[in-house]
Design an enzyme around this catalytic site. Structure first.
Site, mmCIF file in Angstrom:
data_model
loop_
_atom_site.group_PDB
_atom_site.id
_atom_site.type_symbol
_atom_site.label_atom_id
_atom_site.label_comp_id
_atom_site.label_asym_id
_atom_site.label_seq_id
_atom_site.Cartn_x
_atom_site.Cartn_y
_atom_site.Cartn_z
ATOM 1 N N CYS A 82 0.868 -1.181 0.000
ATOM 2 C CA CYS A 82 0.000 0.000 0.000
ATOM 3 C C CYS A 82 0.904 1.229 0.000
ATOM 4 O O CYS A 82 1.636 1.466 0.965
ATOM 5 C CB CYS A 82 -0.905 -0.009 1.230
ATOM 6 S SG CYS A 82 -1.908 1.474 1.419
ATOM 7 N N CYS A 206 -5.390 6.185 -3.552
ATOM 8 C CA CYS A 206 -4.712 4.881 -3.511
ATOM 9 C C CYS A 206 -3.322 5.073 -4.101
ATOM 10 O O CYS A 206 -3.186 5.386 -5.291
ATOM 11 C CB CYS A 206 -5.503 3.846 -4.306
ATOM 12 S SG CYS A 206 -4.638 2.271 -4.505
#
Length: 281
Positions: A82, A206
């Site tokens: 991530c 994101c």
């Protein structure tokens, strides 16, 4: 991998972070004593019964590195890299005095470097990209997590949750899942909206998706690029070198990473039991 709860850890100290609206729960687990159940992480990330977050991150130790990162999606399952979470963890580690000028840490996709920019942003070195699968209006690539990027004419009119879910649960991607990004060229930045697997909804930003989109926005020339990207939660920038249409290196994801609050939560609380009843019913 489903972890087991260490029964001696009932009061969990946590830090809440956000990076361009992409929010995370962070814990300092350098002693390795905190092992949570999948359902507990899912509860902590729930925005009604728990703290609320897009993901959960455990800061660990790793020999030869300043620290290590273990990332869990909001569904409680350990997941791939991530980018925004990594940048938040880097800032967190600096506040724990684990690094000063630059750091090296280990994540599930391998080693990463990071440093703090002059404007306070965190710059995170991402893995090289050596393959892109392209069609006339979409591309699939892995920037630490798998992403499908689709071009859109009217980004603000797209039902990202509905359209992203159709692709994520299509026959090809249903088993492993994929993150789905919709992009449009704006006046001064690449615009993006993302449906994230594990969250199973649109998120405000994101990091690995923003990285994927920026690589695709590069021109035909093989050179160094700086691509500004506007997500719903804020602006980021991706810097990289394009070798050719399939190969990209020296990729840096740059953007804000901000602590929001810190606290302690009781892992044995009745709120957790009530949450279990909702997911079991």
């Amino acid at each position: 991998m489903k972890s087991k709860l260490n029964l001696y850890v009932m009061q969990l100290q946590f830090w809440k972070y956000e990076g361009a609206g992409n929010d995370f729960i962070l814990i300092d687990n350098r002693r390795g004593e905190i092992q949570l159940q999948t359902e507990q992480i899912r509860w902590l990330c729930d925005r009604h019964f728990g703290i609320g977050a897009d993901g959960f991150i455990s800061l660990l130790t790793a020999e030869g590195y300043d620290f290590a990162m273990q990332y869990f999606n909001a569904d409680g399952r350990e997941s791939t890299m991530c980018g925004n979470g990594g940048r938040c963890l880097v800032d967190f580690a600096a506040r724990l005095s684990l690094w000063q000028e630059h750091c090296n840490f280990l994540a599930i996709d391998g080693p990463h470097q990071a440093y703090r920019m002059d404007n306070g942003w965190i710059a995170l070195h991402m893995k090289d990209v050596n393959h892109i699968e392209r069609t006339y209006d979409t591309a699939i690539l892995n920037t630490g997590s798998p992403h499908l990027v689709k071009y859109a004419d009217h980004l603000d009119q797209i039902d990202v949750k509905a359209e992203g879910r159709k692709i994520r649960y299509s026959e090809r991607f249903a088993r492993e899942g994929i993150n789905v990004n919709f992009i449009e060229y704006g006046q001064d930045a690449l615009l993006i909206r993302t449906y994230e697997r594990g969250v199973e909804d649109e998120t405000l930003a994101c990091g690995t998706g923003i990285t994927a989109a920026a690589l695709l926005a590069a021109g035909h020339e093989a050179r160094t690029y700086r691509i500004p990207v506007q997500a719903r939660g804020g602006r980021l920038e991706v810097r990289f070198k394009k070798i050719d249409d399939q190969h990209f290196t020296d990729i840096w994801l740059c953007g804000p990473a901000n602590p929001v609050f810190t606290g302690t939560i009781d892992l044995s609380s009745t709120a957790f039991q009530e949450f279990l009843q909702t997911i079991e019913s």
